[in-house]
Scaffold this active site. Structure first.
Site, PDB file in Angstrom:
ATOM      1  N   GLU A   1       0.799  -1.230   0.000  1.00  0.00           N
ATOM      2  CA  GLU A   1       0.000   0.000   0.000  1.00  0.00           C
ATOM      3  C   GLU A   1       0.833   1.283   0.000  1.00  0.00           C
ATOM      4  O   GLU A   1       0.840   2.043   0.979  1.00  0.00           O
ATOM      5  CB  GLU A   1      -0.985   0.003   1.174  1.00  0.00           C
TER       6      GLU A   1
ATOM      7  N   GLU B   1      -5.771  -8.277  -0.042  1.00  0.00           N
ATOM      8  CA  GLU B   1      -6.516  -7.893   1.163  1.00  0.00           C
ATOM      9  C   GLU B   1      -7.936  -7.516   0.774  1.00  0.00           C
ATOM     10  O   GLU B   1      -8.150  -6.757  -0.178  1.00  0.00           O
ATOM     11  CB  GLU B   1      -5.908  -6.661   1.861  1.00  0.00           C
TER      12      GLU B   1
END
Ligand code: FCB
Length: 440
Positions: free
Chosen positions: A166, A351
């Protein structure tokens, strides 16, 4: 759940994800302080000032946790190797830390779980934060050295390696919005971090390739964005927000460019000579990891600083985080990313999950909302495959309730409940539901 394993290609992997600082307990095994310890100790940054000192004590309980993954019939486990555990001062290897990951990976293999490693899931050693962290270009080379050290130890046994988790959160959320460590609200710091994190990925890839590693990639988070209304200003603001949130990192890593709508605001603050780094940043990868949670509606906001956008949650049902539940967004990203950026390259949903205010009653946790959430998002993934996206696996976030960063231990994402006083694990009903769906 409204799907079964046999709805998916034979080699499709089901798994769950975690990250080192969120579960291990960083006071154990000679790990060094991270910038999250620093951030958590500052006033008002983290709920109740909580940190990852003990977390789920996974450092000592990993064997039981991996048993739970295996008992659920999972194929793979996504975990991160903490830089601050492997190199407590960011530079010097810690034999105890390396031993831990060695044992952890062997324990996965013994249980038939494929190890999916993430090199950097935010465990920046505090000693490197002192030197400017991701604002400092040197951090990218130090990251390369860390990649070398951990790969020398476990690279022979992992199935996949993601360099960075991320990059948007590491840079924009943490240096511009100030929500995560190091908690800055500084556009110059942001531009540097947004470039350096990509450079760290590129250098990491070069180091992994030099060691002959295959199945290497990056994990990027994507947030569905749509204009709140039909005003041309809202449409333009949505394009800007999409460029910052969703295009900056994927364009850099796959095409070697930055989207103009975002670069306009950041260019004056970028590190000099950034253009020369783009070839290393955009070298070939083997897979893309997609983290997806929610959707935002966007309008223009001329009263605020660049990028002059206002975002709010969409209108649908919300999770404990207040995030809108919007499974179509996952299907849309998986097909969009394949079409526009990566073609046939394998994608993993690395995720996806939801927090809920779960409680244990009679040794059980009844969480039908999560069961539906998982089912709907796995079906969205199946539809993306039918649309032609080469999706190879789905990892639920998260295996365990854990340290949810600025929210401390308050938000529960796990499919396994953790009592943070006794550290007792209780698989939730969603765990059992997923187990029976993937057994079919
Ligand atoms: C992602 C992070 C992960 C977790 C989930 C809820 O942004 O990668 O560590 O906090 O959100």
């Amino acid at each position: 759940m409204d799907f079964k394993r046999s709805d998916f290609p034979k080699d499709f992997l089901f798994g769950a994800a975690t990250a080192a600082y969120q579960i291990e307990g960083h006071q154990f095994g000679g790990a060094g302080p991270t910038h999250w310890d620093t951030f958590a100790a500052g006033p008002g940054n983290v709920v109740r000032g909580e940190d990852g000192a003990v977390a789920c004590d996974h450092y000592h309980r990993f064997a039981d946790d991996l048993d739970l993954l295996k008992d659920a019939g999972m194929d793979a486990y996504r975990f991160s190797t903490s830089w601050a555990r492997v190199m407590p001062d960011g530079r010097t290897p810690n034999p105890e830390g390396l031993d831990f990951y060695d044992r952890l990976v062997d324990a996965m293999l013994e249980r038939g779980l494929k190890p999916f490693q993430t090199l950097y899931h935010w465990e920046l050693p505090a000693a490197l934060a002192d030197k400017g962290g991701w604002m400092n270009r040197d951090t990218c080379n130090y990251f390369g050295d860390f990649a070398d050290v951990i790969t020398d130890r476990i690279g022979d046994r992992v199935n996949a390696i993601a360099t960075i988790n991320e990059p948007w959160c590491i840079s924009y959320l943490s240096h511009f919005l100030g929500h995560h460590a190091p908690g800055l609200r500084d556009i110059r710091a942001t531009a540097r971090a947004m470039h350096h994190i990509n450079l760290a990925h590129g250098i990491g890839m070069s180091r992994l390739r030099a060691k002959g590693m295959t199945n290497c990639g990056i994990v990027i988070n994507f947030d569905h964005t749509a204009p709140k209304d039909n005003a041309p200003e809202s449409v333009a603001a949505t394009r800007t927000w999409d460029a910052i949130m969703n295009r900056w990192f994927i364009e850099a890593t796959t095409r070697g460019t930055y989207p103009l709508e975002a670069l306009t605001g950041l260019d004056p603050h970028m590190p000099r000579g950034w253009e020369d780094d783009m070839p290393e940043i955009s070298q070939p990868i083997d897979f893309l990891g997609v983290n997806y949670y929610t959707r935002h509606k966007v309008t223009a906001d001329d009263t605020s600083v660049w990028p002059h956008v206002a975002t709010e949650e969409g209108p649908g049902d919300k999770t404990q985080m207040g995030w809108e539940i919007y499974p179509d967004g996952l299907q849309s990203f998986l097909t969009r990313l394949s079409r526009d950026y990566i073609g046939d390259m394998p994608i993993y949903v690395t995720e996806n999950g939801m927090a809920w205010d779960d409680h244990v009653e009679n040794d059980a946790v009844n969480d039908p909302e999560r069961t539906k959430f998982i089912s709907d998002h796995i079906i969205a993934t199946k539809q993306a495959i039918a649309d032609g996206a080469n999706v190879k696996g789905f990892f639920y976030w998260s295996l365990l309730d854990n340290y949810e960063w600025a929210f401390g231990y308050e938000k529960r994402f796990g499919m396994i409940h953790v009592d943070f006083e006794t550290l007792k694990r209780t698989p939730k009903a969603s765990y059992h539901a997923l187990k029976s769906a993937i057994a079919q």
